[in-house]
Design an enzyme around this catalytic site. Structure first.
Site, PDB file in Angstrom:
ATOM      1  N   ASN A   1     -41.095  83.555 -18.908  1.00 26.32           N
ATOM      2  CA  ASN A   1     -41.149  84.954 -18.484  1.00 26.32           C
ATOM      3  C   ASN A   1     -39.907  85.638 -19.039  1.00 26.32           C
ATOM      4  O   ASN A   1     -38.809  85.460 -18.518  1.00 26.32           O
ATOM      5  CB  ASN A   1     -41.187  85.023 -16.949  1.00 26.32           C
ATOM      6  CG  ASN A   1     -41.131  86.449 -16.441  1.00 26.32           C
ATOM      7  OD1 ASN A   1     -41.204  87.406 -17.210  1.00 26.32           O
ATOM      8  ND2 ASN A   1     -40.990  86.598 -15.126  1.00 26.32           N
TER       9      ASN A   1
ATOM     10  N   LYS B   1     -39.155  88.659 -18.970  1.00 25.48           N
ATOM     11  CA  LYS B   1     -38.752  89.811 -18.158  1.00 25.48           C
ATOM     12  C   LYS B   1     -38.458  91.015 -19.078  1.00 25.48           C
ATOM     13  O   LYS B   1     -39.143  91.174 -20.090  1.00 25.48           O
ATOM     14  CB  LYS B   1     -37.582  89.433 -17.253  1.00 25.48           C
ATOM     15  CG  LYS B   1     -37.902  88.162 -16.435  1.00 25.48           C
ATOM     16  CD  LYS B   1     -36.952  87.881 -15.314  1.00 25.48           C
ATOM     17  CE  LYS B   1     -37.395  86.627 -14.573  1.00 25.48           C
ATOM     18  NZ  LYS B   1     -36.576  86.323 -13.404  1.00 25.48           N
TER      19      LYS B   1
ATOM     20  N   HIS C   1     -45.100  88.775  -9.279  1.00 30.02           N
ATOM     21  CA  HIS C   1     -43.739  88.262  -9.401  1.00 30.02           C
ATOM     22  C   HIS C   1     -42.857  88.906  -8.328  1.00 30.02           C
ATOM     23  O   HIS C   1     -43.028  90.082  -8.001  1.00 30.02           O
ATOM     24  CB  HIS C   1     -43.187  88.550 -10.799  1.00 30.02           C
ATOM     25  CG  HIS C   1     -41.917  87.793 -11.071  1.00 30.02           C
ATOM     26  ND1 HIS C   1     -40.699  88.209 -10.596  1.00 30.02           N
ATOM     27  CD2 HIS C   1     -41.697  86.630 -11.721  1.00 30.02           C
ATOM     28  CE1 HIS C   1     -39.777  87.329 -10.949  1.00 30.02           C
ATOM     29  NE2 HIS C   1     -40.356  86.360 -11.639  1.00 30.02           N
TER      30      HIS C   1
ATOM     31  N   GLU D   1     -39.971  90.017  -8.429  1.00 25.71           N
ATOM     32  CA  GLU D   1     -39.237  91.208  -8.867  1.00 25.71           C
ATOM     33  C   GLU D   1     -40.109  92.455  -8.770  1.00 25.71           C
ATOM     34  O   GLU D   1     -39.591  93.574  -8.695  1.00 25.71           O
ATOM     35  CB  GLU D   1     -38.686  90.989 -10.288  1.00 25.71           C
ATOM     36  CG  GLU D   1     -37.484  90.050 -10.260  1.00 25.71           C
ATOM     37  CD  GLU D   1     -37.271  89.254 -11.526  1.00 25.71           C
ATOM     38  OE1 GLU D   1     -37.855  89.594 -12.576  1.00 25.71           O
ATOM     39  OE2 GLU D   1     -36.521  88.256 -11.458  1.00 25.71           O
TER      40      GLU D   1
ATOM     41  N   GLU E   1     -42.132  80.419  -6.611  1.00 22.64           N
ATOM     42  CA  GLU E   1     -40.814  80.872  -7.065  1.00 22.64           C
ATOM     43  C   GLU E   1     -40.013  81.362  -5.859  1.00 22.64           C
ATOM     44  O   GLU E   1     -40.153  82.528  -5.455  1.00 22.64           O
ATOM     45  CB  GLU E   1     -40.961  82.024  -8.065  1.00 22.64           C
ATOM     46  CG  GLU E   1     -41.641  81.645  -9.353  1.00 22.64           C
ATOM     47  CD  GLU E   1     -41.200  82.537 -10.501  1.00 22.64           C
ATOM     48  OE1 GLU E   1     -40.800  81.994 -11.533  1.00 22.64           O
ATOM     49  OE2 GLU E   1     -41.234  83.772 -10.362  1.00 22.64           O
TER      50      GLU E   1
ATOM     51  N   GLY F   1     -32.749  83.393 -11.019  1.00 20.19           N
ATOM     52  CA  GLY F   1     -31.591  83.996 -11.673  1.00 20.19           C
ATOM     53  C   GLY F   1     -30.270  83.703 -10.988  1.00 20.19           C
ATOM     54  O   GLY F   1     -29.257  84.339 -11.288  1.00 20.19           O
TER      55      GLY F   1
ATOM     56  N   SER G   1     -34.442  79.317 -11.780  1.00 20.66           N
ATOM     57  CA  SER G   1     -33.274  78.629 -12.348  1.00 20.66           C
ATOM     58  C   SER G   1     -33.625  77.277 -12.975  1.00 20.66           C
ATOM     59  O   SER G   1     -32.836  76.325 -12.892  1.00 20.66           O
ATOM     60  CB  SER G   1     -32.168  78.469 -11.292  1.00 20.66           C
ATOM     61  OG  SER G   1     -31.664  79.731 -10.908  1.00 20.66           O
TER      62      SER G   1
HETATM   63  P1  13P Z   1     -34.902  82.277 -13.892  1.00 19.49           P
HETATM   64  O1  13P Z   1     -35.440  81.062 -14.591  1.00 19.49           O
HETATM   65  O2  13P Z   1     -34.047  83.148 -14.758  1.00 19.49           O
HETATM   66  O3  13P Z   1     -34.267  81.924 -12.582  1.00 19.49           O
HETATM   67  O4  13P Z   1     -36.176  83.196 -13.530  1.00 19.49           O
HETATM   68  C1  13P Z   1     -37.268  82.604 -12.925  1.00 19.49           C
HETATM   69  C2  13P Z   1     -38.384  83.559 -12.891  1.00 19.49           C
HETATM   70  O5  13P Z   1     -38.334  84.566 -12.197  1.00 19.49           O
HETATM   71  C3  13P Z   1     -39.537  83.295 -13.753  1.00 19.49           C
HETATM   72  O6  13P Z   1     -40.594  84.150 -13.453  1.00 19.49           O
END
Ligand code: 13P
Length: 262
Positions: free
Chosen positions: A15, A17, A104, A106, A176, A182, A222
């Site tokens: 992803n 982002k 997601h 976010e 997740e 992150g 992560s």
């Molecule tokens: P990270 O791997 O940067 O923690 O992000 C995970 C994520 O949100 C994947 O969708």
């Protein structure tokens, strides 16, 4: 509709982002395609990348002929019309997308996306022949309040409630935990196992007995090349949804190789 994603495959999806322009994304995709040796991807593991909408076309072109799948990060629940800024599933399918991330955290927490919207997006993805990667996961406050199971059950139930078994089985789930995204604070394999079992038990109740065992449940949050082998050694973990470590070809590839070898 495209053929359903085979039952319980291993999948590592990146992803990206809100990172990479069309040109930068194409360069990363070319590197990844090069790592596949121009043919099959790492054996036993599906690989997908989910660039921003603006890089889908260039990344798709760079991946052509490789075994790496293209995915998007979101879609609009409606098939088309007056939805300024929206992107319909059919538009993603036309660009060669196989996957689309839905729900997601976010978007749930940063953009007010509720369970009902996630459910509509899941159905929109299936309608347009895309394999939705449905994200669920608790916040740190919810975990600390002992509400992890309640949240994961609620999100999974809301997404799948009323869906027939056949379309439900053509989806992928990503657990997740928000506190792991992150932050560098990866869930332990035991924490992932526990949550994935809750997801599967909920699917058994909502979709039908045995459904949970047939769906791929990825872990996200992560994931790094160093931490991936321990996660993939856990039988409940069918792969990963990778954020930061997917922005660099070598680290993403090492995670995919760990999934393929586990
Ligand atoms: P990270 O791997 O940067 O923690 O992000 C995970 C994520 O949100 C994947 O969708």
């Amino acid at each position: 509709m495209t053929a359903p994603w085979p039952r319980r495959p291993r999948l590592v999806a990146g992803n990206w982002k809100m990172n990479k322009t069309a040109a930068e994304g194409a360069a990363l995709a070319r590197e990844l395609a090069g790592l596949t040796g121009g043919g099959a991807a790492a054996p036993g593991c599906g690989i997908a990348v989910c660039p921003p909408f603006t890089a889908l076309e260039s990344v798709g072109a760079a991946l052509r002929g490789s075994a790496i799948h293209l995915g998007a990060q979101d879609l609009h629940p409606e098939p088309g019309g007056a939805f300024t800024g929206g992107i319909a599933g059919s538009m993603l399918a036309a660009l060669g997308c196989r996957f689309v991330i839905v729900g997601h955290s976010e978007r749930r927490h940063g953009m007010g996306e509720d369970d009902a919207t996630v459910a509509r997006k899941l159905r929109a993805a299936l309608r347009d022949g895309l394999t939705p990667i449905v994200c669920v996961g608790e916040t740190l406050a919810e975990r600390e309040a002992g509400r992890t199971a309640e949240v994961v059950v609620r999100q999974t139930h809301a997404a799948y409630d009323g869906l027939e078994a056949s379309p439900a089985l053509a989806t992928v789930i990503a657990y997740e935990p928000v506190w792991a995204i992150g932050t560098g604070r990866v869930a332990t394999p035991e924490q992932a196992r526990e949550a994935h079992r809750i997801v599967r038990a909920t699917l058994d109740r909502v979709v039908g007995a045995g459904a949970g065992a047939r769906l791929a449940v990825l872990y996200g949050g992560s994931v790094t090349p160093a931490g991936a082998p321990a996660l993939f050694a856990e039988a409940e973990v069918d792969g990963a949804l990778v954020g930061g470590a997917s922005l660099e070809a070598a680290s993403f590839w090492r995670i995919a190789a760990a999934a393929a070898g586990a």
